[in-house]
Motif scaffolding. Structure first.
Motif, PDB file in Angstrom:
ATOM      1  N   VAL A 145       0.965  -1.220   0.056  1.00 48.38           N
ATOM      2  CA  VAL A 145       0.003  -0.022   0.087  1.00 48.38           C
ATOM      3  C   VAL A 145       0.893   1.136   0.046  1.00 48.38           C
ATOM      4  N   PHE A 146       1.923   1.010   0.824  1.00 44.78           N
ATOM      5  CA  PHE A 146       2.950   2.271   1.008  1.00 44.78           C
ATOM      6  C   PHE A 146       3.312   2.548  -0.575  1.00 44.78           C
ATOM      7  N   ARG A 147       3.888   1.631  -1.335  1.00 45.84           N
ATOM      8  CA  ARG A 147       4.395   1.768  -2.588  1.00 45.84           C
ATOM      9  C   ARG A 147       3.426   2.433  -3.601  1.00 45.84           C
ATOM     10  N   LEU A 148       2.237   1.858  -3.363  1.00 46.20           N
ATOM     11  CA  LEU A 148       1.132   2.345  -4.246  1.00 46.20           C
ATOM     12  C   LEU A 148       0.682   3.786  -3.991  1.00 46.20           C
ATOM     13  N   LEU A 149       0.578   4.218  -2.812  1.00 40.89           N
ATOM     14  CA  LEU A 149       0.345   5.440  -2.319  1.00 40.89           C
ATOM     15  C   LEU A 149       1.349   6.622  -2.721  1.00 40.89           C
ATOM     16  N   VAL A 150       2.544   6.304  -2.601  1.00 39.08           N
ATOM     17  CA  VAL A 150       3.730   7.195  -3.011  1.00 39.08           C
ATOM     18  C   VAL A 150       3.783   7.261  -4.567  1.00 39.08           C
ATOM     19  N   ALA A 196       8.874   9.533   1.905  1.00 39.61           N
ATOM     20  CA  ALA A 196       9.607   8.782   0.780  1.00 39.61           C
ATOM     21  C   ALA A 196      10.792   9.276  -0.093  1.00 39.61           C
ATOM     22  N   ALA A 197      10.330  10.309  -0.309  1.00 42.18           N
ATOM     23  CA  ALA A 197      11.380  11.290  -1.333  1.00 42.18           C
ATOM     24  C   ALA A 197      12.699  11.518  -0.343  1.00 42.18           C
ATOM     25  N   ASN A 198      12.612  11.797   0.851  1.00 37.73           N
ATOM     26  CA  ASN A 198      13.723  12.069   1.720  1.00 37.73           C
ATOM     27  C   ASN A 198      14.797  11.027   1.864  1.00 37.73           C
ATOM     28  N   HIS A 199      13.936   9.626   1.968  1.00 36.84           N
ATOM     29  CA  HIS A 199      14.631   8.401   2.482  1.00 36.84           C
ATOM     30  C   HIS A 199      14.886   7.679   1.239  1.00 36.84           C
ATOM     31  N   ASP A 200      14.781   8.172   0.029  1.00 41.34           N
ATOM     32  CA  ASP A 200      15.172   7.586  -1.101  1.00 41.34           C
ATOM     33  C   ASP A 200      14.406   6.336  -1.362  1.00 41.34           C
ATOM     34  N   VAL A 201      13.236   6.251  -1.021  1.00 37.51           N
ATOM     35  CA  VAL A 201      12.194   4.962  -0.947  1.00 37.51           C
ATOM     36  C   VAL A 201      11.224   5.329  -1.958  1.00 37.51           C
ATOM     37  N   LEU A 202      11.240   5.931  -2.764  1.00 36.17           N
ATOM     38  CA  LEU A 202       9.946   6.234  -3.759  1.00 36.17           C
ATOM     39  C   LEU A 202       9.645   5.024  -4.643  1.00 36.17           C
ATOM     40  N   ASP A 203      10.630   4.021  -5.185  1.00 38.37           N
ATOM     41  CA  ASP A 203      10.524   3.018  -5.821  1.00 38.37           C
ATOM     42  C   ASP A 203      10.831   1.595  -5.217  1.00 38.37           C
TER      43      ASP A 203
END
Length: 72
Positions: free
Chosen positions: A17-22, A64-71
């Protein structure tokens, strides 16, 4: 804390869900993608925000952007 530690606190479904939200998907889109109800998506979102210490979808994307986990 490191982003991997924080994301490790999420269940596998919460990470999905996190992945799809971001990625900017709506509750309805996520529900259709994962074949779950919109209410279940909302519950996962609430739990994700609580576990990460965040208060909104905007903060979630910023995290997500700040922790480089957008993908993830």
């Amino acid at each position: 804390r490191r982003s991997s530690d924080l994301l490790g606190a999420l269940s596998p479904r919460e990470r999905e869900v996190f992945r799809l939200l971001v990625r900017g998907m709506t509750t309805r889109q996520i529900a259709a993608e994962l074949q779950i109800s919109g209410k279940t998506v909302d519950t996962h979102r609430e739990r994700i925000l609580k576990k990460l210490g965040l208060h909104s979808a905007v903060e979630l994307v910023r995290f997500a952007a700040n922790h480089d986990v957008l993908d993830v």
